[in-house]
Design an enzyme around this catalytic site. Structure first.
Site, PDB file in Angstrom:
ATOM      1  N   ASP A 168       0.836  -1.693   0.410  1.00  0.00           N
ATOM      2  CA  ASP A 168       0.160   0.065   0.735  1.00  0.00           C
ATOM      3  C   ASP A 168       1.147   1.607   0.167  1.00  0.00           C
ATOM      4  OD1 ASP A 168      -1.736  -1.896   0.580  1.00  0.00           O
ATOM      5  OD2 ASP A 168      -2.673  -1.590   2.019  1.00  0.00           O
ATOM      6  N   ASP A 190      -4.746  -0.360  -2.002  1.00  0.00           N
ATOM      7  CA  ASP A 190      -6.030  -0.471  -1.432  1.00  0.00           C
ATOM      8  C   ASP A 190      -7.416  -0.248  -2.371  1.00  0.00           C
ATOM      9  OD1 ASP A 190      -6.962  -0.906   1.589  1.00  0.00           O
ATOM     10  OD2 ASP A 190      -6.539   0.768   2.527  1.00  0.00           O
ATOM     11  N   HIS A 236     -11.121   0.608  -2.402  1.00  0.00           N
ATOM     12  CA  HIS A 236     -12.064   1.252  -1.819  1.00  0.00           C
ATOM     13  C   HIS A 236     -13.170   1.105  -2.762  1.00  0.00           C
ATOM     14  CE1 HIS A 236     -10.818  -0.562   1.818  1.00  0.00           C
ATOM     15  NE2 HIS A 236      -9.958   0.604   2.084  1.00  0.00           N
ATOM     16  N   HIS A 258     -17.717   2.717   1.043  1.00  0.00           N
ATOM     17  CA  HIS A 258     -17.434   1.401   1.507  1.00  0.00           C
ATOM     18  C   HIS A 258     -17.713   1.579   2.907  1.00  0.00           C
ATOM     19  CE1 HIS A 258     -14.182  -1.446   3.146  1.00  0.00           C
ATOM     20  NE2 HIS A 258     -14.722  -2.130   2.014  1.00  0.00           N
ATOM     21  N   HIS A 284     -10.719   7.090   2.190  1.00  0.00           N
ATOM     22  CA  HIS A 284      -9.101   6.653   1.391  1.00  0.00           C
ATOM     23  C   HIS A 284      -8.986   5.321   0.073  1.00  0.00           C
ATOM     24  CE1 HIS A 284      -9.378   3.405   4.243  1.00  0.00           C
ATOM     25  NE2 HIS A 284      -8.525   2.649   3.554  1.00  0.00           N
ATOM     26  N   LYS A 290      -6.956  -4.985  -3.085  1.00  0.00           N
ATOM     27  CA  LYS A 290      -7.334  -5.631  -1.735  1.00  0.00           C
ATOM     28  C   LYS A 290      -8.606  -4.303  -1.248  1.00  0.00           C
ATOM     29  CE  LYS A 290      -4.346  -4.540   1.060  1.00  0.00           C
ATOM     30  NZ  LYS A 290      -4.936  -3.231   1.895  1.00  0.00           N
ATOM     31  N   CYS A 339      -2.086  -2.590   8.102  1.00  0.00           N
ATOM     32  CA  CYS A 339      -1.540  -3.564   6.070  1.00  0.00           C
ATOM     33  C   CYS A 339      -0.693  -4.466   6.343  1.00  0.00           C
ATOM     34  CB  CYS A 339      -2.196  -2.844   4.794  1.00  0.00           C
ATOM     35  SG  CYS A 339      -3.784  -2.489   5.358  1.00  0.00           S
TER      36      CYS A 339
HETATM   37  C1  VGL Z   1      -4.819   0.829   5.659  1.00  0.00           C
HETATM   38  C2  VGL Z   1      -5.939   1.764   6.808  1.00  0.00           C
HETATM   39  C3  VGL Z   1      -7.514   1.551   6.009  1.00  0.00           C
HETATM   40  C4  VGL Z   1      -3.062   0.299   5.592  1.00  0.00           C
HETATM   41  C5  VGL Z   1      -5.285   0.315   4.721  1.00  0.00           C
HETATM   42  O1  VGL Z   1      -2.689   0.481   4.248  1.00  0.00           O
HETATM   43  O2  VGL Z   1      -2.593   0.018   6.549  1.00  0.00           O
HETATM   44  N1  VGL Z   1      -5.049   1.387   7.113  1.00  0.00           N
HETATM   45  N2  VGL Z   1      -7.232   1.116   4.908  1.00  0.00           N
HETATM   46 ZN    ZN Z   2      -8.252   0.956   3.399  1.00  0.00          ZN
END
Ligand code: VGL
Ligand code: ZN
Length: 197
Positions: free
Chosen positions: A8, A46, A48, A52, A81, A106, A151
């Site tokens: 990410d 990431d 979404h 979401h 986000h 994801k 993550c």
């Molecule tokens: C993440 C919060 C929400 C991450 C992703 O990449 O750690 N954290 N979505």
């Molecule tokens: Zn996320």
């Protein structure tokens, strides 16, 4: 066979992003330097849909960074986000994405968040990454990226539980660190047999 898993490294988790992780941009050049040393390079993204269920904006009277109960367990509510196709969801412009063999997305299921690169937050629904690694005979993974306590942590623990040898380069990760989440993550990773350096 040893894969680098870059978690990410996206604009929304870097300086000025919607869910900026302090120091997120600082890890990009170090990750680029590592990329040539692995048999495979896999990026996660990431990803979404708007609205979401992990977004605080989707729940009336809940603030970002508060906790709610979802059918699959506790869920932190985040600012909006990494919305599919947005600039925030794009990789950091400095990241060398050309050498990536696979990009795994994801968090696309509107009803379930997915911190881990292997399973959604129900800890059951697979992303397909395990099969990809096994069919490429990859038995060891090194993780870097964002965020260390979410993550990266969930991905590392799942990888270890699946039987992969797992290393986390913590100097090439940055953490959100809310309510002791970093300490909890370090415990979870160590307990699962992840080597952290
Ligand atoms: C993440 C919060 C929400 C991450 C992703 O990449 O750690 N954290 N979505
Ligand atoms: Zn996320």
């Amino acid at each position: 066979m040893h894969a680098l898993l870059v978690i990410d490294v996206q604009n929304d988790f870097c300086h000025g992003g919607a869910l900026a992780v302090a120091g997120g941009s600082e890890i990009v050049s170090g990750i680029n330097k590592l990329i040539g040393q692995f048999d495979a390079v896999i990026l996660t993204q990431d990803w979404h849909p708007a609205g979401h269920s992990s977004f605080a904006s989707s729940h009336k009277e809940h603030d970002p960074f508060s906790l709610i109960d979802m059918p699959y367990g506790a869920q932190v509510l985040w600012p909006d986000h990494c919305i599919q196709g947005s600039e925030g969801a794009a990789f950091h412009p400095g990241l060398n994405v050309d050498r990536a063999d696979l990009i795994i997305r994801k968090g696309y299921n509107p009803a379930i968040d997915s911190y881990s690169a292997f399973f959604e937050n129900d800890h059951k629904t697979p992303t397909g990454l395990e099969g990809y690694l096994r069919t490429r005979a990859i038995d060891e993974v090194t993780l870097v990226g964002l965020a260390l306590d979410f993550c990266v942590n969930f991905s590392a623990v799942d990888a270890a539980n699946l039987g992969f040898k797992v290393n986390v380069h913590s100097d090439l990760c940055r953490a959100i660190d809310m309510d002791g989440s970093l300490e909890q993550a370090n415990k979870a990773m160590s307990g699962a047999g992840v080597s952290i350096d």
